[in-house]
Design a protein around this motif. Structure first.
Motif, short mmCIF file in Angstrom:
data_model
loop_
_atom_site.label_atom_id
_atom_site.label_comp_id
_atom_site.label_asym_id
_atom_site.label_seq_id
_atom_site.Cartn_x
_atom_site.Cartn_y
_atom_site.Cartn_z
N ARG A 105 4.37 9.94 -4.68
CA ARG A 105 3.58 10.23 -3.54
C ARG A 105 1.94 9.78 -3.70
O ARG A 105 1.03 9.51 -3.49
CB ARG A 105 3.16 12.41 -3.70
N ALA A 106 1.49 9.70 -5.17
CA ALA A 106 0.64 9.50 -6.28
C ALA A 106 0.51 7.96 -5.38
O ALA A 106 -0.41 7.15 -5.35
CB ALA A 106 0.91 9.53 -7.26
N LEU A 107 2.08 7.29 -5.81
CA LEU A 107 1.17 5.60 -5.56
C LEU A 107 1.50 5.47 -3.96
O LEU A 107 0.69 4.43 -4.32
CB LEU A 107 3.08 4.97 -6.42
N VAL A 108 1.72 5.87 -3.16
CA VAL A 108 1.95 5.94 -2.29
C VAL A 108 0.05 5.52 -1.81
O VAL A 108 -0.32 4.92 -0.86
CB VAL A 108 2.88 7.24 -0.77
N GLY A 109 -0.28 7.02 -2.09
CA GLY A 109 -1.76 7.38 -1.83
C GLY A 109 -3.14 5.86 -2.63
O GLY A 109 -4.11 5.68 -2.08
N LEU A 110 -2.61 6.33 -3.80
CA LEU A 110 -3.60 4.81 -4.50
C LEU A 110 -3.20 3.38 -3.89
O LEU A 110 -3.80 2.64 -3.70
CB LEU A 110 -3.05 4.56 -5.57
N THR A 111 -1.74 2.92 -3.09
CA THR A 111 -1.83 2.11 -2.27
C THR A 111 -2.79 1.55 -1.71
O THR A 111 -2.82 0.52 -0.70
CB THR A 111 -0.44 1.84 -2.06
N LEU A 168 0.96 -1.81 -8.36
CA LEU A 168 0.88 -0.59 -7.20
C LEU A 168 2.01 -0.93 -6.25
O LEU A 168 3.08 -0.16 -6.38
CB LEU A 168 -0.40 -0.21 -6.73
N ILE A 169 2.36 -1.87 -5.49
CA ILE A 169 3.53 -2.27 -4.98
C ILE A 169 4.48 -2.40 -6.03
O ILE A 169 6.18 -2.09 -5.38
CB ILE A 169 3.59 -4.10 -3.86
N VAL A 170 5.06 -2.86 -7.87
CA VAL A 170 5.72 -3.54 -7.66
C VAL A 170 5.89 -1.82 -8.31
O VAL A 170 7.45 -1.47 -9.03
CB VAL A 170 5.65 -4.03 -9.58
N LEU A 171 4.90 -0.84 -8.69
CA LEU A 171 5.30 0.05 -9.47
C LEU A 171 6.17 1.17 -8.46
O LEU A 171 6.85 2.13 -9.04
CB LEU A 171 4.25 0.95 -10.18
N LEU A 172 5.76 0.59 -7.24
CA LEU A 172 6.47 1.92 -6.07
C LEU A 172 7.64 1.33 -5.60
O LEU A 172 8.82 2.33 -5.66
CB LEU A 172 5.60 1.99 -4.41
#
Length: 427
Positions: A86-92, A346-350
Motif C-alpha cells: 500500500r505504501a509503495l503504491v501510494g508513493l508511486t 519505487l518501481i523496483v521496490l514494488l
C-alpha cells in the motif's frame, strides 16, 4: 451520453454513424445496469474483454470502472494487501503526479498518468473482488475461454486463411490477436497458460477432466509462440519452468510435476509439427537472433538512463515518446526517464516486494480459490524479466497477477479472508 442520444434523435448525425452511436449508448446503458444487477456476470465479461485492447482506454476499462464505482459507492470494498505494498503504491502515484510539472506535452502526460493510476487502483480493487470464490472462478474461466479462442483464431488466421483473419495479424508472419502489438498478445496468454499448467498437475480451479486442461494449455501456449515475441517466449518459459520446479519441490509433488512436464512436452511437439508443416521454422530461428532494430531500442534505453539526472522527478508520464526518438521498450528505462531516480527506485521496490509475496505464497502452497501460487510466482518472474525488454506498465494482466499475489499472501498470514462477505458475486 445524453448529448449523444439527443444528436441521434434529432437526425443531426449520419445514419451509419447514428447506428454506431446508438449501439454504443445501448452497450453503456446495459453495462451500467449489469454493474448493479449482475456484478458477478459483468466481472466475468470484464475478464473476457481483457483480450481486446486496441485503444486506451479499452472496453475492459469501462466495465472495470463501472464495477469499481458501484461497489465503492455501495460501501462494500475492503482491499486485502500488505501494508508495505500500500505504501509503495501510494508513493508511486505521488511521484508520478509531481513529475507532471516537467512534461513537455501536458495532454499526453495527463492521459498517460490517468491510465497508470487507474490500473493501480484496479489492482487494489481486485484484491477485494477476488475474495469471492464464485466470482474468481467465473473470471478466470472467461480469461481461459478468450485466451483459447484468441489463440486458435490467430493460428487459423496465420496458417489456414481464416476469413477476416488479417485483423488478428501484425504482419503475414506474426499474430497479435485483438491487441496493438504481438508482444502484448503473447504476454496476455502466459498467465492463463501457467495457471492451466498447474491445474493439469493438481486440479483445483476448474471442475473438468484433465484432457480438457491439456488442450487449453496447448492452445494458449501455441498462441503465445506464434506471436513470435522473444519477450513472450521468455515469459512463457519462465512461468512454465517455475510451475514445474515448485510443483516438484512440494510434498507429493512429483506426480503433478510429471503431468505438467508431459503437457509441456506435448505442446512443444505439436508446436514443432505446426511450425514444420507451415514452413515457419526458419522464421522462428530468425526471430531468435538479435534484430537490426534492437540496437535502436538499446540506444533509447541508454539515452533514458543517461538523462535520468535532468530532473529530480524525471520528465513526466508518457514523455518518452515525446522526447526520445523511439520508445524505450523497457519498464525500467521508462521509469528512470519519466520519474527519475525516485520513480525507478519505487518501481523496483514494488516489483520485488510483490516477488517476495509471491515466493512466500508459493512456499505456503497457497491458492486463491484454486488459482495456484506456483503459477502466480512463475508469471510474476516472467513479467519482471520481460520488463527489461518490453514496456509493461499498462498491461492489464500484470495488475491482475499482482492482485492475486497480494491477496494470496495476505490470506496466508491472517484469519481466513476468503470468501469475503460482499463481493462482485452479490446481486
Amino acid at each position: 451520453m445524453v448529448v449523444a442520444a439527443a444528436a441521434v434523435i434529432s437526425g443531426s448525425v449520419e445514419p451509419r454513424a447514428s447506428l454506431l452511436v446508438l449501439c454504443a449508448l445501448l452497450a453503456v446503458a446495459g453495462t451500467i445496469v449489469l454493474s448493479v444487477a449482475r456484478p458477478a456476470f459483468l466481472f466475468a465479461v470484464a475478464f473476457a474483454l481483457l483480450g481486446v485492447v486496441l485503444t486506451e482506454p479499452a472496453p475492459v476499462d469501462l466495465v472495470f470502472a463501472l464495477l469499481m464505482v458501484t461497489t465503492i459507492f455501495g460501501g462494500k470494498v475492503e482491499p486485502h494487501m500488505p501494508l508495505a505494498i500500500r505504501a509503495l503504491v501510494g508513493l508511486t502515484v505521488l511521484v508520478s503526479l509531481l513529475s507532471v510539472v516537467n512534461a513537455v506535452d501536458g495532454r499526453r502526460a495527463a492521459q498517460y498518468l490517468f491510465v497508470s493510476v487507474y490500473l493501480l487502483a484496479l489492482a487494489i480493487w481486485l484484491t477485494w473482488a477476488f475474495g469471492n470464490a464464485r466470482a474468481t472462478r467465473y473470471a478466470l474461466g472467461a480469461y481461459l475461454v478468450i485466451g483459447v479462442f484468441s489463440s486458435v483464431a490467430v493460428v487459423l488466421a496465420l496458417y489456414a486463411g481464416l476469413p477476416g483473419g488479417a485483423t488478428l495479424l501484425y504482419d503475414p508472419s506474426r499474430g497479435k490477436g485483438l491487441f496493438q502489438d504481438p508482444n502484448v498478445f503473447a504476454a496476455f496468454l502466459v498467465p492463463i497458460a501457467a495457471i492451466t499448467l498447474e491445474e493439469i498437475g493438481r486440479p483445483r480451479l476448474f471442475a473438468w477432466k484433465r484432457r480438457y486442461a491439456v488442450m487449453a494449455f496447448v492452445a494458449t501456449a501455441a498462441g503465445s509462440i506464434v506471436a513470435f515475441s522473444r519477450a513472450g517466449w521468455l515469459n512463457l518459459a519462465l512461468a512454465c519452468g517455475v510451475v514445474i520446479a515448485v510443483s516438484a519441490l512440494r510434498r507429493g509433488g512429483v506426480i503433478p510435476a510429471l503431468r505438467a512436464v508431459g503437457a509441456l512436452a506435448l505442446a512443444g511437439l505439436l508446436g514443432f509439427v505446426l511450425l514444420t508443416v507451415t514452413g515457419s521454422l526458419d522464421f522462428l530461428q530468425q526471430r531468435s537472433q538479435i534484430e537490426s532494430y534492437d540496437q535502436q531500442r538499446f540506444g533509447a534505453q541508454s539515452s533514458a538512463f543517461g538523462r535520468i539526472g535532468d530532473h529530480v522527478l524525471g520528465h513526466g508520464p508518457g514523455q518518452v515518446e515525446r522526447s526520445l526518438e523511439i520508445s524505450t521498450h523497457s519498464l525500467y528505462a521508462r521509469a528512470a526517464f519519466e520519474q527519475g531516480v525516485p520513480g525507478l527506485l519505487l518501481i523496483v521496490l514494488l516489483l520485488f516486494a510483490t516477488l517476495y509475496c509471491a515466493v512466500a505464497f508459493a512456499r505456503a502452497d497457497g491458492h486463491v480459490h484454486g488459482v495456484g501460487s506456483a503459477a502466480l510466482l512463475g508469471c510474476w518472474l516472467g513479467l519482471m524479466m520481460s520488463s527489461f525488454f518490453i514496456d509493461t506498465i499498462h498491461w492489464r494482466h500484470l495488475y491482475v497477477v499482482a492482485a492475486l499475489i497480494w491477496l494470496g499472501y495476505v490470506s496466508t498470514r491472517r484469519a481466513p479472508l476468503l470468501p469475503s462477505t460482499a463481493t462482485p458475486a452479490d446481486p
